[in-house]
Design a protein around this motif. Sequence first.
Motif, mmCIF file in Angstrom:
data_model
loop_
_atom_site.group_PDB
_atom_site.id
_atom_site.type_symbol
_atom_site.label_atom_id
_atom_site.label_comp_id
_atom_site.label_asym_id
_atom_site.label_seq_id
_atom_site.Cartn_x
_atom_site.Cartn_y
_atom_site.Cartn_z
ATOM 1 N N ARG A 165 0.838 -1.205 0.000
ATOM 2 C CA ARG A 165 0.000 0.000 0.000
ATOM 3 C C ARG A 165 0.875 1.257 0.000
ATOM 4 O O ARG A 165 0.596 2.217 -0.729
ATOM 5 N N ARG A 166 1.934 1.267 0.812
ATOM 6 C CA ARG A 166 2.808 2.448 0.874
ATOM 7 C C ARG A 166 3.503 2.684 -0.472
ATOM 8 O O ARG A 166 3.610 3.826 -0.941
ATOM 9 N N ARG A 167 3.988 1.619 -1.097
ATOM 10 C CA ARG A 167 4.638 1.752 -2.408
ATOM 11 C C ARG A 167 3.663 2.309 -3.444
ATOM 12 O O ARG A 167 4.024 3.159 -4.268
ATOM 13 N N SER A 168 2.438 1.822 -3.394
ATOM 14 C CA SER A 168 1.425 2.269 -4.365
ATOM 15 C C SER A 168 1.113 3.742 -4.183
ATOM 16 O O SER A 168 0.954 4.481 -5.164
ATOM 17 N N ARG A 169 1.043 4.188 -2.922
ATOM 18 C CA ARG A 169 0.765 5.607 -2.658
ATOM 19 C C ARG A 169 1.906 6.501 -3.134
ATOM 20 O O ARG A 169 1.684 7.635 -3.567
ATOM 21 N N ARG A 170 3.119 5.971 -3.090
ATOM 22 C CA ARG A 170 4.273 6.758 -3.532
ATOM 23 C C ARG A 170 4.446 6.698 -5.047
ATOM 24 O O ARG A 170 5.320 7.359 -5.597
ATOM 25 N N GLY A 171 3.630 5.875 -5.684
ATOM 26 C CA GLY A 171 3.701 5.773 -7.138
ATOM 27 C C GLY A 171 4.884 4.979 -7.627
ATOM 28 O O GLY A 171 5.296 5.116 -8.789
ATOM 29 N N GLU A 172 5.452 4.124 -6.769
ATOM 30 C CA GLU A 172 6.593 3.318 -7.193
ATOM 31 C C GLU A 172 6.099 2.202 -8.109
ATOM 32 O O GLU A 172 4.991 1.683 -7.949
ATOM 33 N N PRO A 173 6.899 1.794 -9.095
ATOM 34 C CA PRO A 173 6.471 0.740 -10.016
ATOM 35 C C PRO A 173 6.238 -0.569 -9.283
ATOM 36 O O PRO A 173 6.925 -0.902 -8.318
#
Length: 330
Positions: free
Chosen positions: A311-319
């Motif tokens: 979830r955190r990666r997705s919020r940061r827009g990381e691939p």
Amino acid sequence: MLVLDTSDLPVGDRIGAFEAVAAGAGGVSSVEVEEPEGTVWQRLELWPLGPLTLFHTQGTGMRVSRSPRQARRDALDTVAINIHRQGSGGFSWTDHHQRIGPNSATLQHMPAGYEYWWSGLGSTLALMFDTERLGLPEEAIRAAIPTLEHSPVGQLLINHVHGLHGIADRVATGPEADALASATLELVRAWVVSVAGDDATRRAVATETLLTRVLAYARVHLREPDLTPQRIAWAHNTSVRTLYRLCADGGLSLEKWIVRRRLEGARSDLAAPSHAHRTIEAVARSWGFGNPAFFSRRFREAYGTTPGEWRRRSRRGEPSWRPPPSAHGG
């Protein structure tokens, strides 16, 4: 894939453009529109899925038809399945007349001609494919048309086509297109045979399409925590032992298949901004995971990270990354 949106065209060209596209893509011989040229609106999208073509048509009131004369003049031997989504209208074939509304399904056999219409704003999903793909006698297909609205398989097919439409942009050009087409054709066969054909044919097709129907049923009820092999077997009038053997012959573990599909749904929700206000436990529970520890463990095994980190990666827009190879088995 967008084919036509008449709102992008000059007023005087809209009806003619829709008539041309309907004739070319759908074998229609006549189009009548309910609105005057200035307010008529039609939008058509299509996606190739292996041997199938999926259409999404929406717009103001219209009547499309394929006349018996047109059917005799060309060699288009195809079947079209229409899943009506919005608006009210009707379907006619020879002496059969049927009112249609949201969540209704009809079948057109192109060599026989038909009429299909709706009033006001409406929309429909349609599948088109060569008749020979069904592997059924022409007489059985035509005999089924007037009674298909009473088939117990109809709702399963409707849900399946809605699901196809939801992922069409992602799968139309992917390696899964042919497999999805095969599963769809098996459901259509089961739909037709459930109301037509002799007992021996019905039994044979029921056996051939059982795994497809089982997985379609599981997809529809995926979020329900009581989706067990026992319930699935009961819903399909078979034993749990037969169900397990069927899945094994199809190269899958039913429990692993269900868990994997639930994980995919939860993973998508965790990355979606519209679900950002929900706790991870709430998302997991909405996908049938009653045990948070079990969910977290299986999520990490499948995707190589925890639900929170995903979830955190997705919020940061990381691939995103592909799951490890072991996550695809079962």
